[in-house]
Design a protein around this motif. Structure first.
Motif, PDB file in Angstrom:
ATOM      1  N   ARG A   1       0.806  -1.219   0.000  1.00 33.56           N
ATOM      2  CA  ARG A   1       0.000   0.000   0.000  1.00 33.56           C
ATOM      3  C   ARG A   1       0.847   1.281   0.000  1.00 33.56           C
ATOM      4  NH1 ARG A   1      -5.062   1.417  -1.697  1.00 33.56           N
ATOM      5  NH2 ARG A   1      -5.224   3.610  -1.142  1.00 33.56           N
ATOM      6  N   PRO A   2       2.044   1.302   0.619  1.00 30.11           N
ATOM      7  CA  PRO A   2       2.861   2.522   0.541  1.00 30.11           C
ATOM      8  C   PRO A   2       3.162   2.964  -0.889  1.00 30.11           C
ATOM      9  CG  PRO A   2       3.693   1.117   2.280  1.00 30.11           C
ATOM     10  CD  PRO A   2       2.625   0.331   1.565  1.00 30.11           C
ATOM     11  N   ALA A   3       3.173   2.020  -1.828  1.00 29.75           N
ATOM     12  CA  ALA A   3       3.393   2.394  -3.228  1.00 29.75           C
ATOM     13  C   ALA A   3       2.260   3.277  -3.732  1.00 29.75           C
ATOM     14  CB  ALA A   3       3.510   1.137  -4.087  1.00 29.75           C
ATOM     15  N   VAL A   4       1.037   2.954  -3.338  1.00 32.87           N
ATOM     16  CA  VAL A   4      -0.119   3.749  -3.752  1.00 32.87           C
ATOM     17  C   VAL A   4      -0.065   5.135  -3.120  1.00 32.87           C
ATOM     18  CG1 VAL A   4      -2.637   3.897  -3.740  1.00 32.87           C
ATOM     19  CG2 VAL A   4      -1.512   1.675  -4.067  1.00 32.87           C
ATOM     20  N   GLU A   5       0.242   5.179  -1.830  1.00 29.22           N
ATOM     21  CA  GLU A   5       0.321   6.473  -1.139  1.00 29.22           C
ATOM     22  C   GLU A   5       1.391   7.358  -1.757  1.00 29.22           C
ATOM     23  OE1 GLU A   5      -1.856   7.419   1.126  1.00 29.22           O
ATOM     24  OE2 GLU A   5      -2.850   5.480   0.854  1.00 29.22           O
ATOM     25  N   ALA A   6       2.516   6.765  -2.122  1.00 25.13           N
ATOM     26  CA  ALA A   6       3.592   7.533  -2.750  1.00 25.13           C
ATOM     27  C   ALA A   6       3.162   8.054  -4.119  1.00 25.13           C
ATOM     28  CB  ALA A   6       4.839   6.660  -2.873  1.00 25.13           C
ATOM     29  N   HIS A   7       2.438   7.244  -4.849  1.00 28.21           N
ATOM     30  CA  HIS A   7       1.911   7.673  -6.151  1.00 28.21           C
ATOM     31  C   HIS A   7       0.949   8.848  -5.987  1.00 28.21           C
ATOM     32  CE1 HIS A   7       0.056   7.503 -10.114  1.00 28.21           C
ATOM     33  NE2 HIS A   7      -1.128   7.332  -9.549  1.00 28.21           N
ATOM     34  N   LEU A   8       0.081   8.776  -4.997  1.00 26.13           N
ATOM     35  CA  LEU A   8      -0.884   9.850  -4.768  1.00 26.13           C
ATOM     36  C   LEU A   8      -0.177  11.170  -4.449  1.00 26.13           C
ATOM     37  CD1 LEU A   8      -3.544   7.929  -2.635  1.00 26.13           C
ATOM     38  CD2 LEU A   8      -3.793   8.718  -4.994  1.00 26.13           C
ATOM     39  N   ARG A   9       0.948  11.090  -3.757  1.00 24.72           N
ATOM     40  CA  ARG A   9       1.681  12.316  -3.422  1.00 24.72           C
ATOM     41  C   ARG A   9       2.380  12.923  -4.633  1.00 24.72           C
ATOM     42  NH1 ARG A   9       3.070   9.083   1.079  1.00 24.72           N
ATOM     43  NH2 ARG A   9       5.117   8.597   0.178  1.00 24.72           N
ATOM     44  N   ALA A  10       2.814  12.076  -5.563  1.00 21.72           N
ATOM     45  CA  ALA A  10       3.627  12.571  -6.677  1.00 21.72           C
ATOM     46  C   ALA A  10       2.820  12.882  -7.933  1.00 21.72           C
ATOM     47  CB  ALA A  10       4.713  11.549  -7.019  1.00 21.72           C
ATOM     48  N   CYS A  11       1.680  12.236  -8.102  1.00 27.47           N
ATOM     49  CA  CYS A  11       0.883  12.368  -9.330  1.00 27.47           C
ATOM     50  C   CYS A  11      -0.316  13.268  -9.054  1.00 27.47           C
ATOM     51  CB  CYS A  11       0.434  10.981  -9.802  1.00 27.47           C
ATOM     52  SG  CYS A  11      -0.556  10.987 -11.307  1.00 27.47           S
TER      53      CYS A  11
END
Length: 281
Positions: free
Chosen positions: A151-161
């Motif tokens: 799930r941290p991959a999704v959270e990181a994507h939300l912050r960058a995209c």
């Protein structure tokens, strides 16, 4: 919508026409290789990512990766992370840039959350019906893994995209034991498309996506270093005995290739080299 930015921006229709023109133009084009320090010349079919030769080679490499995963991992668990973003009020090329920024952030987050684990990844872009793209990130791990670790991959994507919304990512992670895709190569090839002759008759959204990737010089797939090594198999590195010097049209007219030329879809360097053109055997 525009598929490129600045002075070179064009609409979807023009972009697809340019891509189709490139496909048709390269069908009747060959590549001329001269022997370095010698007098021999060899001609080879112009290959790019939509050509039959290139796609057959890619499928074989994906099969090598599939076998390599099975051999390397004893207790394989697989996760799939889907990353996307809204296409409202953003040009396709800018949307793709944002999506790839999110992918980079997602991979960095996985390196932290799986720091003490053996794992690999591959990713592939897939078009929505609009022609805009989203991304599937497959993760293979040695031993059990749970959704909370990915799930941290999704959270990181939300912050960058910037176009990415939390609601669209509520069910973005799936985890299963074993290799959940029975034929990885066929699965990825389905996303990556058919031969150019078939792609010219593809649905509108696939044609748009191809034009977008071609026009922005973006790859549609990638993998971790270990998986890339698996895909190379035992093939030796090509020797530097041959130099690509020209594109040759059906009527014999030659266009010199400048290997130092800058990128861009209108340059010979990009047209010839982007799909990958190894020297003759």
């Amino acid at each position: 919508p525009m598929v490129d930015r600045g002075a070179t921006a064009v609409d979807w229709g023009t972009a697809r026409e340019k891509w189709e023109s490139y496909i048709n133009r390269t069908r009747s084009t060959s590549l001329r290789f001269d022997e370095v320090g010698g007098d021999s010349t060899i001609y080879r079919e112009c290959s790019h990512r939509w050509s039959p030769h290139y796609q057959e080679q890619r499928y074989a490499q994906l099969k090598d990766m599939e076998r390599g995963i099975d051999d390397y991992y004893d207790n394989l668990w697989t996760g799939m992370v889907t990353l996307t973003g809204s296409s409202d009020d953003i040009a396709p090329a800018d949307h793709l840039d944002e999506l790839l920024d999110g992918r980079r952030n997602a991979l960095a987050a996985l390196r932290r959350s799986l720091e003490d684990r053996t794992w690999d990844y591959w990713w592939v872009l897939e078009p929505h019906k609009s022609g805009y793209l989203h991304l599937h990130l497959a993760v293979v791990v040695e031993g059990p893994v749970i959704e909370e670790q990915l799930r941290p991959a999704v959270e990181a994507h939300l912050r960058a995209c910037s176009p990415a919304g939390r609601e669209a990512h509520q069910e973005a992670v799936e985890v299963r034991e074993g290799r959940t895709i029975s034929n990885v190569a066929a699965y990825l090839n389905a996303y990556l498309g058919d031969y150019a002759s078939e792609q010219l008759e593809a649905p509108e959204h696939e044609g748009r996506a191809n034009a977008l990737l071609w026009g922005t010089q973006r790859r549609e797939t990638g993998a971790s270093r270990r998986l890339r090594q698996m895909m190379r198999g035992d093939d030796p590195e090509p020797e530097d005995d041959w130099e690509l010097v020209a594109m040759v049209k059906a009527d014999g007219t030659e266009r010199p290739v400048d290997s130092a030329a800058p990128g861009g879809v209108e340059t010979v360097t990009t047209e010839v080299l982007y799909g990958g053109t190894d020297p003759p055997d």
